[in-house]
Design an enzyme around this catalytic site. Sequence first.
Site, short mmCIF file in Angstrom:
data_model
loop_
_atom_site.label_atom_id
_atom_site.label_comp_id
_atom_site.label_asym_id
_atom_site.label_seq_id
_atom_site.Cartn_x
_atom_site.Cartn_y
_atom_site.Cartn_z
N GLU A 132 6.19 5.64 -2.05
CA GLU A 132 4.96 6.32 -3.62
C GLU A 132 4.31 6.56 -2.48
OE1 GLU A 132 5.31 1.51 -5.73
OE2 GLU A 132 4.41 1.60 -4.00
N HIS A 185 0.66 3.16 1.90
CA HIS A 185 0.81 2.02 1.46
C HIS A 185 -0.09 1.84 3.64
CE1 HIS A 185 2.16 0.63 -1.59
NE2 HIS A 185 3.48 2.06 -1.56
N ASP A 225 0.01 -3.33 4.68
CA ASP A 225 -0.58 -1.90 3.87
C ASP A 225 -1.85 -1.56 3.19
OD1 ASP A 225 0.07 -1.06 0.24
OD2 ASP A 225 1.52 -2.37 1.09
#
Length: 633
Positions: free
Chosen positions: A380, A309, A255
């Site tokens: 995201e 990420h 991540d």
Amino acid sequence: MASVPVAVEVVAAVLVLLPSAAPQELPAPWGWACDEGLCVKGVTSDTTTSLNQCKLTCGPESAVWPRPASIEHSSEVAFFLPTNVTRRVSCQDAVCPLLDQAIDLFLDNLQKYHPDYAGGSAPWEGPWDASIVSHTLDLDVTIWNADDRLSLETDESYQLFVTTIADKTNAQVVAATYFGARHALETLSQLVDYEEGVDALMVVSAATVVDVPAFPYRGILLDTSRNFFSVQSIERTLDAMAANKLNTFHWHITDSHSFPMQLETLPNMAYYGTYSSRKIYTTTEIRNLVEYGRIRGIRVLPEFDAPAHVGNGWQWGEEQGLGKLAVCVNREPWQSYCVEPPCGQLNLANPKMYDVLGQIYNEMVELFSPIDLFHYGGDEVNLNCWNTTDEITSWMDENNFGRDADAYYNQWSVFQEKSRQLLTSANADREVPGILWTSHLTEEGRADQYLDPTKYIIQIWTTGTDYLIGELLEKNFRVIFSNYDRWYLDCGFGAWVGEGNNWCSPYKGWQAVYDNSPLDIATDLTGSAHEELILGGEAALWSEQADEMVLDARLWPRGAALAERLWTNPSHNWEPAETRLIRQRQRMVARGIMADRIQPQWCHQNEGLCYLKGIHQGCQAMGDAEVAGVTKA
Ligand SMILES: *[C@@H]1O[C@H](CO)[C@@H](O)[C@H](O)[C@H]1NC(C)=O
Ligand SMILES: *[C@@H]1O[C@H](CO)[C@@H](O)[C@H](O)[C@H]1NC(C)=O
């Protein structure tokens, strides 16, 4: 085949005459009798047994977790020692070595029922006294085909027949695949328990189990980027998953926080990206974990989350003449550029970024080989990050892509398509289904514009009441459920980017996990269960607030509740499952899993007396006080 030989009169006499009896003069005066499927505690007599024996023989499912599709069993047991198990196997060359290992694991699990089990690296022989019991458990395992890798089509069904004649108990396993056979051995190990009065094991003397999972995808997600988890703790997780017939370890390995994956051809990723040189998964360790999972019936599914990420680990591009590979890395104030610190997104304007990504895929495909699924992450994305980065905005302008949200979504979907092509070519042009999280690309009206339902499976992390789930199903996307309101196991702790509770509080109790039914959700939203599109589900442990110190307690026994939902898909709520769940929790503890305690031990000994009567779904989201109030009213 008898109840425990306990000297009833002696115990009673001790009780009456010597109320201050020292502990070594136990056993205690208590015995258990089976009454309508529940073990009831009372003073020991000819009709009572030990608690373990009662739990093994009393309920309709014995002590098996998850509940098999169909099970019948006798109410008697046969005593044996784990040193007196024989094996006979019929299998093809590709799977015989796997089966041998599965039987070894089965025998280890039997040893672990002894309360004095001490483990260690050498096989533990235990204090078993061979002069006490002369009985054998004879395993007879037949596997029809040579499949040695899991896929969504793998037949995981099995049949198990236990019969006892004189001093032999025969356990016959028949399965199409290795994976079905290992599940059968797991079930058999759960038809066994330790009998204190004899200091031996006991097995249900007769049983017929015909079993098949309700869903082909039954997973646990672990995030090893926010915090690092040792290889041993991941192995422990795989052990616990195997005990619950879960079959997918979804490894969110990297991540923006850290990059703990060693890559032979891109050593800079981990060099720049790990928290420390010890917090790294070497290529050997990764290969070993993939094999460790396979033996336990588990696919180790890699996720490489992108284009958001990402971050730490990607900072070396400019120094190596490749330009900026990622943008917004560790940029502040983070609230403007990502959902949590630290930020980072791939640099779509840099073609060299794709060379590196392709190389990462090449190695991952090989490390996790052979892959049957691949998780691209894809959640995201923060448009403001890209839209405030000169390199990206001038590239958008030069190509006349525009700069509004749709323009960026378009470029994100182009990135996704390029990623899919890179992954496919890394996998010798063999296309595997890709998994993507729900994101802006899957929002209302967008999913089928950007993504092809024949190529992508969508993992749902919105709430279970989101109308979008219905839209995805109606557009023919296959889905995996991880709705955060039920299946995020990191919820309900203190906030870490503020004060108060974390974003997805409250804590999801095992009952809420158990009752979350994907087919019911689909039916509520669309009027149809869409069984053919729902592959299953997964509980997620995001690790901002977890490392290996708390891992087991976060995952278990709630992961077991998930497992029964996905294996059995029961039509009832959690209530009838409670006593078995507690038993399964104890079993995991015996196997070295530090599962959370969910009740006083008194409840384990007094079945059915702890929970308020008549609590139903819906109350689960409330706090205990509210539930008590509701039932009182
Ligand atoms: C059980 O195992 C012990 C120890 O290996 C052995 O001495 C004994 O003969 C076995 N008993 C039976 C009934 O197989
Ligand atoms: C990107 O920035 C431009 C210029 O400031 C603005 O017009 C546009 O709306 C922004 N795009 C997004 C998606 O915010």
